[in-house]
Design an enzyme around this catalytic site. Sequence first.
Site, PDB file in Angstrom:
ATOM      1  N   CYS A 109      82.211  79.146 -71.932  1.00 52.67           N
ATOM      2  CA  CYS A 109      81.204  79.102 -72.991  1.00 52.67           C
ATOM      3  C   CYS A 109      81.887  79.308 -74.333  1.00 52.67           C
ATOM      4  O   CYS A 109      82.310  80.410 -74.662  1.00 52.67           O
ATOM      5  CB  CYS A 109      80.139  80.171 -72.754  1.00 52.67           C
ATOM      6  SG  CYS A 109      79.181  79.914 -71.255  1.00 52.67           S
ATOM      7  N   GLY A 116      89.448  76.857 -76.506  1.00 52.21           N
ATOM      8  CA  GLY A 116      90.340  75.704 -76.379  1.00 52.21           C
ATOM      9  C   GLY A 116      91.686  76.096 -75.797  1.00 52.21           C
ATOM     10  O   GLY A 116      92.243  75.397 -74.939  1.00 52.21           O
ATOM     11  N   VAL A 158      91.006  93.315 -76.855  1.00 54.01           N
ATOM     12  CA  VAL A 158      91.843  94.224 -77.642  1.00 54.01           C
ATOM     13  C   VAL A 158      93.264  93.683 -77.722  1.00 54.01           C
ATOM     14  O   VAL A 158      93.903  93.443 -76.699  1.00 54.01           O
ATOM     15  CB  VAL A 158      91.867  95.641 -77.031  1.00 54.01           C
ATOM     16  CG1 VAL A 158      92.795  96.556 -77.822  1.00 54.01           C
ATOM     17  CG2 VAL A 158      90.466  96.229 -76.981  1.00 54.01           C
ATOM     18  N   VAL A 197      89.939  80.255 -79.122  1.00 50.25           N
ATOM     19  CA  VAL A 197      90.303  80.914 -77.869  1.00 50.25           C
ATOM     20  C   VAL A 197      89.852  80.093 -76.670  1.00 50.25           C
ATOM     21  O   VAL A 197      90.585  79.946 -75.684  1.00 50.25           O
ATOM     22  CB  VAL A 197      89.719  82.340 -77.806  1.00 50.25           C
ATOM     23  CG1 VAL A 197      90.064  83.002 -76.478  1.00 50.25           C
ATOM     24  CG2 VAL A 197      90.246  83.175 -78.961  1.00 50.25           C
ATOM     25  N   LYS A 237      87.891  97.758 -81.385  1.00 50.00           N
ATOM     26  CA  LYS A 237      88.983  97.785 -80.398  1.00 50.00           C
ATOM     27  C   LYS A 237      89.359  99.221 -80.038  1.00 50.00           C
ATOM     28  O   LYS A 237      89.604  99.528 -78.870  1.00 50.00           O
ATOM     29  CB  LYS A 237      90.186  97.037 -80.960  1.00 50.00           C
ATOM     30  CG  LYS A 237      89.910  95.568 -81.243  1.00 50.00           C
ATOM     31  CD  LYS A 237      91.023  94.925 -82.050  1.00 50.00           C
ATOM     32  CE  LYS A 237      90.689  93.490 -82.430  1.00 50.00           C
ATOM     33  NZ  LYS A 237      91.702  92.896 -83.328  1.00 50.00           N
TER      34      LYS A 237
END
EC number: 1.1.1.3
Length: 434
Positions: free
Chosen positions: A9, A16, A130, A14, A203
């Site tokens: 989704c 790709g 992270v 990222v 993070k």
Amino acid sequence: MKPVKVGICGLGTVGGGTFNVLQRNAEEISRRAGRGIEVAQIATRSPKPQFETTGIAITNDVFAVATNPEIDIVIELVGGYTVARELVLKAIENGKHVVTANKALIAVHGNEIFAKAREKGVIVAFEAAVAGGIPVIKAIREGLSANRINWVAGIINGTGNFILTEMREKGRTFEDVLAEAQALGYAEADPTFDVEGIDAAHKLTILASIAFGIPLQFDKAYTEGITKLTTADVNYAEALGYRIKHLGVARSTSAGIELRVHPTLIPADRLIANVNGVMNAVMVNGDAAGSTLFYGAGAGMEPTASSVIADLVDVVRAMTSDPENRVPHLAFQPDSLSAHPILPIEACESAYYLRIQAQDHPGVLAQVASILSERGINIESIMQKEVEEQNGQVPMILLTHRVLEQHMNDAIAALEALQGVVGPVVRIRVEHLN
């Protein structure tokens, strides 16, 4: 065994990268996972002709992936809070495992998501949330599981680190470097999350939960940005043997957990002080292993995809195991999470760098020292720059020993009350990270 079918989704940076690496390294990944992994469906808002998706079902509805009975694992890479939360909960409700790189989602809604995942017997994996390609979550959750973690400290936002590096190395202003970071794509048009520490706090919240076995509590994280730092502060720090980094610190104390993101002076000889540009690094101090440093690319298409696919491999390996014996989402078994409180910043202890604009008159230094001494603040070193006088004031640079933040707040208020004698005080915390 039949291949595991995956739905991706989001096919942005990222997404790709994840698709490309899965296709390019399909054989190697299958060998590690023990069975084939097949991308069966992709949800994307617009066509992406740069990707070879022949034979793969394409939809613009992410929820179609979450409800597709053919899909075993949903990879959530849409980002944000709202749609991502609904998507992940829908996937879990339909008995699907989830892999996500969404730090904001986990930091804010992770407790709810993990509870639902446990109820349904599925896994939610989030290594890529992270520090991009650095496998620091697995390192803390599994590799350091014998340790009582004392503290975690990290440079976990590449944009802020790039800005501070350029300010130090080239003497540029914050505003100038930020404009370049936006032009290079390191910073968004609205850079608030990066430069004000919100992204790093997301993070750090996750790292603290895994390190100390506490629920996710992003709303209690202290954040302070780098927008007020000047090249003068960067240069003064260098002259004193320090580097300024936008650091996230989570520390376990007898009173509670410190959870804070702010500009920090670090001794220049520390490895983490020499992490430059857009790179990330996380230091973890455990009672058995001592201090360890994890360094690498904190963002980017394929580094982040590396962590997404590592999670995917872990989920595939675990799909045939007993759900009760899987690695817990936050490292500790859910019924063993600690109620150790998160400390307000006023109750945290640190050493400090102070830049005080003061009148160049006899007795001013004695006044400053007296105010600090009355509040139990000891001066470690002092530097004055008479040649930089402006409007009759010169910068006075102090380094202090460790003291409670509340005492330092009281001292700064008292100093700034000396109107006409002392101007605004710039305060940066100091961490030696021993």
